[in-house]
Every structure is written in C-alpha cells, then in structure tokens.
Design an enzyme around this catalytic site. Structure first.
Site, short mmCIF file in Angstrom:
data_model
loop_
_atom_site.label_atom_id
_atom_site.label_comp_id
_atom_site.label_asym_id
_atom_site.label_seq_id
_atom_site.Cartn_x
_atom_site.Cartn_y
_atom_site.Cartn_z
N ASP A 1 0.87 -1.18 0.00
CA ASP A 1 0.00 0.00 0.00
C ASP A 1 0.90 1.23 0.00
OD1 ASP A 1 -1.78 -2.08 0.51
OD2 ASP A 1 -3.01 -0.87 1.87
N LYS B 1 -10.27 0.25 -2.44
CA LYS B 1 -10.18 0.02 -1.00
C LYS B 1 -10.46 1.32 -0.25
CE LYS B 1 -6.97 -1.30 2.72
NZ LYS B 1 -5.61 -1.80 3.05
N LYS C 1 -6.89 3.26 -3.37
CA LYS C 1 -7.30 3.28 -1.96
C LYS C 1 -7.56 4.71 -1.54
CE LYS C 1 -5.30 2.03 2.57
NZ LYS C 1 -4.18 1.34 3.23
#
Length: 314
Positions: A151, A250, A214
C-alpha cells in the site's frame, strides 16, 4: 505495467498529462453526494444481511499502523485474522493483515499457510514525502520479507502542485519494485480538496499500473466518505470499459460499523457492479470494524447480542 495508451500520449510531459487528466469529465459534487446518500438508505433483509456480513469480513484488511506496534501485537492480530471468532469456526477469515514494513516478516510467519495475505504500507507512509530511492528500498524490503501486497501513498504535494509526471513516475517505479506483489495506491482523498481531483488521481494511479486504488491512510480526516468511494468506483468502472483492465478499490479510515460496511457493499453493487463484490476487487481497510461485524453476526445466528468486550481489541 502502465497502460500503453497513456505511455506515448500522456507521459511525455506534465503538459500532456495535464491535458489528459483535466480532459476527464467533471464530477457533479452535489449529484455524487445525493446518490451516495440515497444508496446508503437501502435496506437489506436478514438472509441477505448475513451474507453481506460474511462478505464484508472476507474483505477486511485488518490493520495496525501505530508507532507502538510490537511483534506480539502483530502475532495476536494474525491469529484473529485467521480465526476471527474462536467460538464459531464458521466465521470466515479476513483478506489480509496490514502492517508497517519492518513487521512484515513477523506477520508472514504468523500467517503461513492460512490463506490470509500480508499487506505492508511503504513509500514513507503516511506522508509520502521522501526521496524515491528511500521509497523503493522500503518497498523491496517488504516484498523480500514476504508481503503479497504493498500500500503506497502518492506525493499529494506534487499532485496538487500539478507535477503529475512525478506522481506517475513514482507509481511506475514502485510497481516495478513490487514484482509479483499487488500494488494499492493510496490517494489520501481528504487532502485532494475536490472530487475532480479524486477522479484525476484515480485515473493517474490506474494508468501508472495500480492494482487497487485506496482512499486514505486513516491518518487524515475526512477519510473514506461514501461520495469519494462512489467517485472512485465510477473511475474503475469507466477504466475497465476503456482498457479492459479491472482495478480494485479500497476505502480505508472511518469505517467502523456493520452499517458502514454494508453501505459500501451496496455502493459497489450499484455503481461498479457485481464483478467488484469480491475480496479480489474490493477491500475494507479497518481496525475496529471486524469486532462490530462479528457482534452483528453472532446476533443473527444466536439471537444474542454480545458486548464489545466479548472479542479481543484490535
């Protein structure tokens, strides 16, 4: 790899990237808020709710990202990820455990053979302010230690200053450093100021090679709001229609209750479509959400609503 259609046409300079990104359709902010609010009122019947709760559990990236994290805490979190409710073996496991890069090896060892992935925040999380060389070292270390997902955070300062080429090139470089690990690109939407910027950052990340986009680090407010998630779901839907490549989404930060999770699942179904209703394509970044999902699950199956101290704290 970055999308080939962009490589020649829009990555030669900031000017060409700006032309592409600012040529995207603008976001109707009032309309986005209204649609997200409307979808959030959808009711789900008991049988469908039970299925939605289990799906939401399977989508959770169980996260601990604190300066006080210890190997013991990570091992405990890994145990919970595999067996969320020790009293009910039918409770599904979560998608992944997300930790800082220096704790990846601990998580990998604790989760060996479980089917639960290990995600690591890298690239100077949460600020994204570090030389690219440092970001790549952090990424490579996490992957070498066994992380299956990275991430990364974009440099919001560069994005807001219009240096789209720098952001694009950093994502490309980190994607290459990931090897076979999936790359989730964190936009930190709370700092992007407008929904138009959220759409532009989404497309920039996808074109540069992101496997997921995300919303947030969870360290900035607001984090994963429904209208922002809606804009990002529209982006992945439209990107697949244009390129044939499916990208995951996400939302992370501020998703604490079963109601929050189900609102997100309804949003996915109505905006992007059923193809995204799978942990491979949609995740919920959270630390406290899992306990509420488990409490609601127990209430549905036994008729008894356990207290919040029934489950381990995350």
């Amino acid at each position: 790899m970055p999308d080939t259609a962009l490589a020649a046409a829009t990555t030669a300079s900031n000017t060409s990237l700006r032309s592409f990104l600012h040529g995207l359709p603008g976001v109707d902010e009032v309309g986005a808020r209204a649609r997200a609010a409307d979808l959030s009122t959808r009711s789900i019947k008991t049988s469908a709710k039970a299925q939605a709760i289990d799906l939401a559990i399977r989508m959770v990236d169980l996260t601990t990202l604190e300066g006080a994290d210890t190997p013991g805490k990570v091992r405990a979190l890994a145990g919970k990820a595999v067996h969320p409710d020790p009293a009910d073996p039918s409770a599904p496991r979560v998608a992944a455990v997300c930790v800082y890069s220096d704790l990846v090896a601990v998580a990998v060892e604790a989760l060996a053979g479980s089917g639960v992935g290990v995600a690591s925040v890298a690239t100077a999380f949460p600020s994204g302010r570090a030389p690219l060389e440092a970001k790549l070292v952090d990424t490579r270390r996490a992957v070498a230690d066994g992380a299956s997902e990275i991430d990364m955070v974009i440099d919001r300062g560069a994005f807001l200053a219009g240096d789209y080429l720098k952001v694009h090139e950093e994502i490309v470089a980190v994607k290459e450093a990931c090897g076979s690990a999936h790359l989730k690109v964190i936009l930190e939407t709370g700092e992007l100021a407008t929904y138009d910027n959220v759409r532009r950052a989404s497309w920039l990340a996808m074109r540069a090679g992101a496997d997921f986009i995300k919303t947030s680090t969870g360290k900035v407010s607001p984090a994963a709001t429904l209208p922002v998630t809606l804009v990002m779901l529209e982006a992945v839907r439209d990107f697949r229609a244009e390129t044939g490549r499916q990208i995951g989404v996400k939302p992370a930060g501020g998703i604490r209750t079963t109601k929050d999770a189900i609102k997100n699942l309804v949003l996915v179904n109505e905006v992007a479509g059923e193809d995204w209703l799978d942990p491979e394509w949609f995740r919920l970044g959270a630390s406290s959400l899992l306990n509420d999902l488990l409490m609601q699950r127990t209430k549905l199956t036994t008729g008894v609503y356990p207290g919040p101290d029934y489950y381990t704290l995350d």
